[in-house]
Design an enzyme around this catalytic site. Sequence first.
Site, PDB file in Angstrom:
ATOM      1  N   SER A  26       0.796  -1.233   0.000  1.00  0.00           N
ATOM      2  CA  SER A  26       0.000   0.000   0.000  1.00  0.00           C
ATOM      3  C   SER A  26       0.824   1.277   0.000  1.00  0.00           C
ATOM      4  CB  SER A  26      -0.943  -0.006   1.197  1.00  0.00           C
ATOM      5  OG  SER A  26      -0.200   0.025   2.393  1.00  0.00           O
ATOM      6  N   LYS A  81     -12.651  -2.079  -0.211  1.00  0.00           N
ATOM      7  CA  LYS A  81     -11.839  -1.205  -1.065  1.00  0.00           C
ATOM      8  C   LYS A  81     -12.488  -1.122  -2.458  1.00  0.00           C
ATOM      9  CE  LYS A  81      -7.669  -1.357   1.670  1.00  0.00           C
ATOM     10  NZ  LYS A  81      -7.224  -2.458   2.513  1.00  0.00           N
ATOM     11  N   HIS A 137      -5.577  -4.734  -1.930  1.00  0.00           N
ATOM     12  CA  HIS A 137      -5.301  -3.561  -2.780  1.00  0.00           C
ATOM     13  C   HIS A 137      -5.143  -3.932  -4.252  1.00  0.00           C
ATOM     14  CE1 HIS A 137      -4.891  -0.157  -0.079  1.00  0.00           C
ATOM     15  NE2 HIS A 137      -4.221  -0.909   0.772  1.00  0.00           N
TER      16      HIS A 137
HETATM   17  C1  LIG Z   1      -7.196  -2.940   3.907  1.00  0.00           C
HETATM   18  C2  LIG Z   1      -6.487  -4.209   4.061  1.00  0.00           C
HETATM   19  C3  LIG Z   1      -6.934  -5.203   4.932  1.00  0.00           C
HETATM   20  C4  LIG Z   1      -8.091  -4.984   5.855  1.00  0.00           C
HETATM   21  O1  LIG Z   1      -9.313  -5.074   5.173  1.00  0.00           O
HETATM   22  P1  LIG Z   1     -10.649  -4.783   5.979  1.00  0.00           P
HETATM   23  O2  LIG Z   1     -11.692  -5.506   5.203  1.00  0.00           O
HETATM   24  O3  LIG Z   1     -10.811  -3.304   6.000  1.00  0.00           O
HETATM   25  O4  LIG Z   1     -10.470  -5.339   7.349  1.00  0.00           O
HETATM   26  C5  LIG Z   1      -6.261  -6.407   4.971  1.00  0.00           C
HETATM   27  N1  LIG Z   1      -5.178  -6.618   4.191  1.00  0.00           N
HETATM   28  C6  LIG Z   1      -4.700  -5.682   3.362  1.00  0.00           C
HETATM   29  C7  LIG Z   1      -3.497  -5.973   2.523  1.00  0.00           C
HETATM   30  C8  LIG Z   1      -5.333  -4.439   3.274  1.00  0.00           C
HETATM   31  O5  LIG Z   1      -4.849  -3.513   2.451  1.00  0.00           O
END
Ligand SMILES: *Cc1c(COP(=O)(O)O)cnc(C)c1O
Length: 395
Positions: free
Chosen positions: A183, A242, A211
Amino acid sequence: MYGNFQNHLAVELAAIEQAGLYKHERIIVTPQQAAIKVQAGQEALNFCANNYLGLSNHPQVIRAAQEAMNERGYGMSSVRFICGTQDLHKELEAAISRYFRTDDAILYAACFDANGGVFEPLFDEHDAIISDALNHASIIDGVRLCKAQRYRYANADMDELENCLKTAQAQRYRIIVTDGVFSMDGNVAPVDKICALAEKYHALVMVDESHSAGVVGKTGRGVSEYFDAYGKIDIYTGTLGKAFGGAIGGFTTGHKEIIALLRQRSRPYLFSNSLPPAVVKAGLEVFKLLDESNELHARQQENVRYFRDKMQAAGFDIKPTQSAICAVMLYDANLSQDFAARMLDEGIYVVGFYYPVVPKGQARIRVQLSAAHEKAHLDKAIEAFVKVGKALKVV
Ligand SMILES: *Cc1c(COP(=O)(O)O)cnc(C)c1O
C-alpha cells in the site's frame, strides 16, 4: 483505581501527540466520492480513498442494498452456522470464487478477520509461515495467533525468501504469504517468482488481494490474472471494503478443503456475526457489474496513466506503480506534512506518509486514483501539485 491508570494513559497520549503521530480524523459530510465536503464546509477532491472503481456511491450498488433491506431485513442476529446464512451469502461466496477462479469462498466481517482466522486452523508448530516484511498488520496478527514457525523476508526480496524456504525445509508444511499490492509504494508482489520458488521448495502460496483485486491484471482480477498464475495460488484473502464497494466485509477463497476446514475451525467466522443482507446483496451487484463490463477498471487504469505521466512531465519523482497507488516522493517528513496541508488549501485531499509508516527519509504523498475521478479532477490535482511543488521548491 482509575486515577493512576488515567494518568498513565494521559502520558501515553501526550507522547503520541509530541512525536507528531497523533491521528486526527477529518469529518466528511458527503458520501464517499471524488468530490467531497468536509465539516468546516470546505470542498475537496478526494485522492486518498480506496474507492478504486468508484463503487462506494454507485447507484446500482445502493439500489441493490436498498432492495435487500426491504426483502431480507436489516441484520442477521446470528453467526453463520446457527441461523445467519441466507441464500444471498451462498450466492456471494459463489460469485467471489467465480471471480478468482477458485473452488469456494468464505465470508468474514472484514479482511482483518479473514487474515486473523486463516492460519491458526490450518497450521501448527510443525509448520512454517514465511511472510513479506511489509505485509498488512492483519496478516502479522493472524500469524501471531498461530503456533507455526515464523520467517520473514525483506519486501519482495526473492533471495531472502529462498533462504527462508531452505531453512523451512525443517518444517512439515510451508506457506508463503504476501500482499498482492503493497500500500505504500503501489508495487505488485513478484507472485510469478514466489510461485516458482514455492514449487521448487514445496510451499503453499497465499496472496492478500485487498489492494490488488479490482485493480491489477488485464480486467482487474488481481495477481493471478496479472501473472497468469491461475492454479498456483492456494489461498486468497480480500476485502469488500476497497475496490468492491467500500462498505465492509472480507473473504478467503481457494481450494474447497481449505475453505471447508475454515468453516469448521476459523474463530472469527464461528464466533462473529454474519454480514447483513444489504452488504451481501450490494456485493453481489458489484461482481455482476464487473462481470458485465470492464469499463470501470479501464477508466481507473487510464486515470493512473494520465496522472503519472503528467506528474512526471512536471518534474515530480513518482515511484513506479502497477496499481492505483501513486507515491509522490518528497523524502522529507516535514515537507510531506506541509505539502499535504497546502494541497488541502488548494481543494485536493491527499495524505503525507512518513516514518514509521514508511522508512526514514522516504516520506511521500500517496495519491490513490479511482474510476470515479474525471479528467477535470485529475487536471485540478496536477495543477495544485505543481503550484505547491513550486512554492516549496520541489519542482
Ligand atoms: C485494507 C487491508 C486489509 C483490511 O481489510 P478490511 O476488510 O478493512 O479489514 C487487509 N489486508 C490488506 C493488505 C489491506 O490492504
